[in-house]
Design a protein around this motif. Sequence first.
Motif, PDB file in Angstrom:
ATOM      1  N   ALA A 148      -3.021   0.669   5.931  1.00 25.22           N
ATOM      2  CA  ALA A 148      -1.557   0.747   5.989  1.00 25.22           C
ATOM      3  C   ALA A 148      -1.183   2.108   6.568  1.00 25.22           C
ATOM      4  CB  ALA A 148      -0.958   0.590   4.598  1.00 25.22           C
ATOM      5  N   ILE A 149      -0.352   2.106   7.621  1.00 23.83           N
ATOM      6  CA  ILE A 149      -0.069   3.336   8.350  1.00 23.83           C
ATOM      7  C   ILE A 149       1.436   3.581   8.419  1.00 23.83           C
ATOM      8  CG2 ILE A 149      -0.326   4.535  10.564  1.00 23.83           C
ATOM      9  CD1 ILE A 149      -2.803   2.757  11.083  1.00 23.83           C
ATOM     10  N   LYS A 153      -7.310   3.828   2.625  1.00 22.05           N
ATOM     11  CA  LYS A 153      -6.490   2.629   2.674  1.00 22.05           C
ATOM     12  C   LYS A 153      -5.132   2.916   3.312  1.00 22.05           C
ATOM     13  CE  LYS A 153      -8.529   0.784  -1.606  1.00 22.05           C
ATOM     14  NZ  LYS A 153      -9.209  -0.371  -0.981  1.00 22.05           N
ATOM     15  N   VAL A 154      -4.797   4.209   3.376  1.00 17.61           N
ATOM     16  CA  VAL A 154      -3.476   4.626   3.849  1.00 17.61           C
ATOM     17  C   VAL A 154      -3.614   5.808   4.800  1.00 17.61           C
ATOM     18  CG1 VAL A 154      -1.298   5.698   3.138  1.00 17.61           C
ATOM     19  CG2 VAL A 154      -2.244   3.808   1.805  1.00 17.61           C
ATOM     20  N   LYS A 210       2.496  -2.728   4.195  1.00 15.58           N
ATOM     21  CA  LYS A 210       1.373  -3.459   3.622  1.00 15.58           C
ATOM     22  C   LYS A 210       0.088  -3.150   4.391  1.00 15.58           C
ATOM     23  CE  LYS A 210       4.380  -7.273   2.168  1.00 15.58           C
ATOM     24  NZ  LYS A 210       4.703  -8.714   2.343  1.00 15.58           N
ATOM     25  N   SER A 211      -1.020  -3.587   3.823  1.00 17.33           N
ATOM     26  CA  SER A 211      -2.317  -3.466   4.477  1.00 17.33           C
ATOM     27  C   SER A 211      -2.268  -4.113   5.858  1.00 17.33           C
ATOM     28  CB  SER A 211      -3.382  -4.142   3.610  1.00 17.33           C
ATOM     29  OG  SER A 211      -4.625  -4.158   4.250  1.00 17.33           O
ATOM     30  N   GLY A 212      -2.747  -3.404   6.876  1.00 13.86           N
ATOM     31  CA  GLY A 212      -2.760  -3.940   8.231  1.00 13.86           C
ATOM     32  C   GLY A 212      -1.439  -3.836   8.955  1.00 13.86           C
ATOM     33  N   MET A 216       0.827  -1.220   0.000  1.00 12.17           N
ATOM     34  CA  MET A 216       0.000   0.000   0.000  1.00 12.17           C
ATOM     35  C   MET A 216       0.861   1.270   0.000  1.00 12.17           C
ATOM     36  SD  MET A 216      -2.935  -1.315  -0.118  1.00 12.17           S
ATOM     37  CE  MET A 216      -3.890   0.171  -0.017  1.00 12.17           C
ATOM     38  N   ILE A 217       1.951   1.265   0.798  1.00 14.95           N
ATOM     39  CA  ILE A 217       2.895   2.392   0.814  1.00 14.95           C
ATOM     40  C   ILE A 217       4.264   1.828   0.454  1.00 14.95           C
ATOM     41  CG2 ILE A 217       3.885   4.297   2.153  1.00 14.95           C
ATOM     42  CD1 ILE A 217       1.602   3.866   4.196  1.00 14.95           C
ATOM     43  N   THR A 218       4.848   2.346  -0.616  1.00 10.25           N
ATOM     44  CA  THR A 218       6.136   1.816  -1.062  1.00 10.25           C
ATOM     45  C   THR A 218       7.052   2.953  -1.495  1.00 10.25           C
ATOM     46  OG1 THR A 218       5.008  -0.157  -1.923  1.00 10.25           O
ATOM     47  CG2 THR A 218       7.284   0.196  -2.614  1.00 10.25           C
ATOM     48  N   THR A 219       8.291   2.887  -1.058  1.00 12.95           N
ATOM     49  CA  THR A 219       9.316   3.778  -1.609  1.00 12.95           C
ATOM     50  C   THR A 219      10.426   2.907  -2.192  1.00 12.95           C
ATOM     51  OG1 THR A 219      10.636   3.948   0.430  1.00 12.95           O
ATOM     52  CG2 THR A 219       8.827   5.528   0.152  1.00 12.95           C
TER      53      THR A 219
END
Length: 237
Positions: free
Chosen positions: A183-184, A151-152, A25-27, A1-4
């Motif tokens: 995703a946090i 979602k984020v 990732k999610s969760g 969900m969050i990617t660098t």
Amino acid sequence: MITTKNITKKYGDFTAVNNLSFEVKSGEILCLLGANGAGKSTTINMLLNFIKPSSGNAFINGLDVVKNPIKTKSFLTYIPENLMLYPTLSAVENLDYFTKLSGKNFTSNELKSFLTQAGLQTEAHDNRVKTFSKGMRQKVGIALAIAKESKVLLLDEPTSGLDPKSSNEFMELLTKMKNNGVAILMATHDLFRAKEVSTHIGIMRSGVLENYSNTNDVSLKELETIYLDIMNFKNVG
């Protein structure tokens, strides 16, 4: 969900973030720890496309944030250290305004339900935000994330200045969001809260991710030792 992926941000000869890669990732909750100037806020600003990377890429829900600036923002809610709300509007009116900006329309009862889910007491729903404590304002931000079905979540020092009770309540809300698959990413100075709420912890120094751990694999004491070793190395160097 969050990617660098290998994102770098340079300002002339100064490198604020250097070749940074991670995934949330999610969760999952990734807490980024580090002193002021470590690159935490710069990283979040690149994910928000407020500033563009000098090189590398940042993704939200699989989409490049530079190429898809509007779409990627529709998936997320951003809560900074001081959440900017309209002080003369009530909590319900603020939530109504910001959800409509996201293309959503809710009834007054639905908006109040979101505020209740975010932990804001019922008697405060129609009060002007200028009367709110910081913790109450942050709950309006969480209500927005709930209403948008974000979602984020991107959080930059969200508990700074909160009293222990408000900070604990905020962490409980984050755990609930995590359990719902959000995703946090949270930038923080608070090792204790990071250990308490996160699934993963990263420690940044001078724009570099110096340590990355699964939270369950490290005790609070071990985390503190790792953090201080990294910070002391900076001071010695």
